[in-house]
Design an enzyme around this catalytic site. Structure first.
Site, PDB file in Angstrom:
ATOM      1  N   CYS A  86      -6.115  16.309-130.856  1.00 30.23           N
ATOM      2  CA  CYS A  86      -7.471  16.669-130.452  1.00 30.23           C
ATOM      3  C   CYS A  86      -8.292  15.404-130.207  1.00 30.23           C
ATOM      4  O   CYS A  86      -8.271  14.470-131.011  1.00 30.23           O
ATOM      5  CB  CYS A  86      -8.139  17.522-131.525  1.00 30.23           C
ATOM      6  N   ASP A 137     -13.908  13.393-147.707  1.00 28.65           N
ATOM      7  CA  ASP A 137     -12.924  13.591-146.652  1.00 28.65           C
ATOM      8  C   ASP A 137     -13.333  12.901-145.356  1.00 28.65           C
ATOM      9  O   ASP A 137     -12.498  12.368-144.627  1.00 28.65           O
ATOM     10  CB  ASP A 137     -12.761  15.096-146.411  1.00 28.65           C
ATOM     11  N   CYS A 184     -32.480  19.413-146.616  1.00 29.00           N
ATOM     12  CA  CYS A 184     -31.258  18.702-146.215  1.00 29.00           C
ATOM     13  C   CYS A 184     -31.047  17.373-146.933  1.00 29.00           C
ATOM     14  O   CYS A 184     -29.952  16.819-146.891  1.00 29.00           O
ATOM     15  CB  CYS A 184     -31.255  18.461-144.711  1.00 29.00           C
ATOM     16  N   CYS A 190     -25.719  14.956-144.121  1.00 27.84           N
ATOM     17  CA  CYS A 190     -24.431  14.381-144.514  1.00 27.84           C
ATOM     18  C   CYS A 190     -24.412  12.867-144.290  1.00 27.84           C
ATOM     19  O   CYS A 190     -24.887  12.372-143.269  1.00 27.84           O
ATOM     20  CB  CYS A 190     -23.316  15.040-143.706  1.00 27.84           C
ATOM     21  N   CYS A 232     -30.853  14.686-137.474  1.00 24.98           N
ATOM     22  CA  CYS A 232     -32.184  14.846-138.060  1.00 24.98           C
ATOM     23  C   CYS A 232     -33.086  15.661-137.137  1.00 24.98           C
ATOM     24  O   CYS A 232     -33.747  16.615-137.550  1.00 24.98           O
ATOM     25  CB  CYS A 232     -32.784  13.468-138.340  1.00 24.98           C
TER      26      CYS A 232
END
Length: 385
Positions: free
Chosen positions: A25, A286, A335, A339, A356
């Site tokens: 991918c 991960d 939030c 991440c 954001c």
């Protein structure tokens, strides 16, 4: 009591074949991780001893551990590996609860796999980006051919066999334009449990910007708005039941109700999960497997100690290291800067979360509706307890 709550939430993401995969991918961020280890990735295989140590340690440090089997493509390990792993889990569980989930591209599955997943109560996440023209743009095999027909067939087979199934759709620069088509395609085919993961990766050809297939922040905000309208339209308000489950929205409602969401984006700090590579090496995340996030090896340090290690705790606190713009943001408590990996993929973001703007667009539009959902759930809980 606080310690016990944290223990119950612990999970381990296990990569039995490391980054090895039978597909190629375009936007996969994990294929390159084989460089962390010697030899070809096809030779990276987890031993029975490593599996047993991981399972034993999880039951030692967690009341109800979650095991997430990932890759690369974990099914390349073969079904017998998972049969053994399930037997090891039953032995160490001694009647205690635990859960299994596996993330797969689906291409290697057959009815024997389906029977195993159903009997062992595995939740299967299958990577399917949407209809054929969307899925096949970036999800290709080693020969450069699209994989939609294979993946779609295997996903339908799992549903027909009664296997719990989630579809995981990557949202890229192309698919971000088609929220309605993707959602309706999933609903039509009874893929009612959905996860959407926005893509942002660094461009290897131009390190100063994000890769061309990355989703634009504004486009992803609009994508979320349009998706949310579809999801709300399908909600049964009278009986307070969902026709479809979108993990992002489900987790947000928990947040609005005052519960702890199971989506790390909406948590103040990371740290309730570890990643185990094929040889037992442990990492904090991960998405960010590197020397900087290395915690130790499971054959040298127990998982209980790894979760409490200085390096893992330091990593978990990185999420809260957001800048002045986040501190002043109305939506900070939702939030917490998003991440960590989304803050570093695109140099143009200068340390801010790439999405954001997406979240600001979405939260502004969805806030009233999410508040309404929260109140409905509170009333339902009060009336039934």
């Amino acid at each position: 009591m606080i310690i016990n709550r944290a223990v119950r939430k612990r999970s381990i993401l296990i990569k039995p074949v490391g980054s090895f995969c039978n597909l190629q991918c375009d936007y996969c961020f994990y294929l390159e991780k084989h460089r962390l280890y010697e030899g070809p990735s096809s030779k990276h295989r987890m031993s029975d001893a490593t599996v047993e140590k991981l399972v034993k340690d999880m039951f030692d440090c967690s009341d109800a551990p979650t095991f997430i089997w990932h890759g690369g493509e974990p099914t390349l390990m073969g079904r017998e590996f998972f049969v053994k792993a399930a037997a090891i889990q039953r032995y160490y569980a001694k009647g205690r609860p635990y859960s299994n989930a596996i993330q797969t591209n689906g291409t290697l599955l057959n009815e024997e796999w389906a029977l195993f997943f159903k009997n062992e109560n595995f939740l299967v996440g299958i990577s399917l980006d949407g209809p054929e023209h969307i899925h096949d743009l970036y999800r290709k095999d080693k020969q450069g051919s699209g994989t939609f027909l294979q993946v779609f067939e295997k996903a339908k087979m799992l549903l027909n066999k009664g296997v719990p199934l989630n579809v995981l759709a990557a949202v890229n620069n192309y698919s971000v334009k088609y929220p309605e088509k993707i959602y309706k395609f999933f609903v039509k085919n009874k893929f009612t449990f959905m996860q959407f993961a926005p893509v942002v990766e660094s461009d290897p050809q131009n390190p100063g910007s994000a890769a061309p297939y990355s989703a634009d922040a504004r486009d992803y905000g609009i994508f979320l708005n349009r998706l949310f309208k579809l999801w709300v339209r399908d909600f049964d308000f009278k009986n307070l039941k969902q026709k479809t489950s979108v993990r992002f929205f489900d987790a947000l409602i928990k947040k609005y109700v005052g519960m702890t969401p199971d989506h790390c984006i909406f948590q103040k700090i990371c740290g309730n999960s570890l990643v185990a590579e094929h040889n037992g090496d442990l990492f904090s995340c991960d998405y960010l497997v590197s020397k900087d996030t290395y915690v130790g090896n499971v054959h040298e340090i127990s998982l209980g100690k790894a979760f409490l290690s200085e390096s893992h705790i330091a990593f978990s606190r990185r999420k809260a290291a957001f800048g002045a713009e986040c501190q002043a943001c109305r939506w900070l408590d939702l939030c917490y800067g998003g991440c960590i990996k989304d803050r570093i993929r695109d140099p143009c973001d200068e340390g801010q979360n790439h999405f954001c703007k997406s979240y600001k667009i979405f939260f502004k539009q969805a806030d009233k509706q999410l508040t309404k959902f929260a109140e409905l759930y509170r009333q339902f809980y009060m009336n039934n307890n």
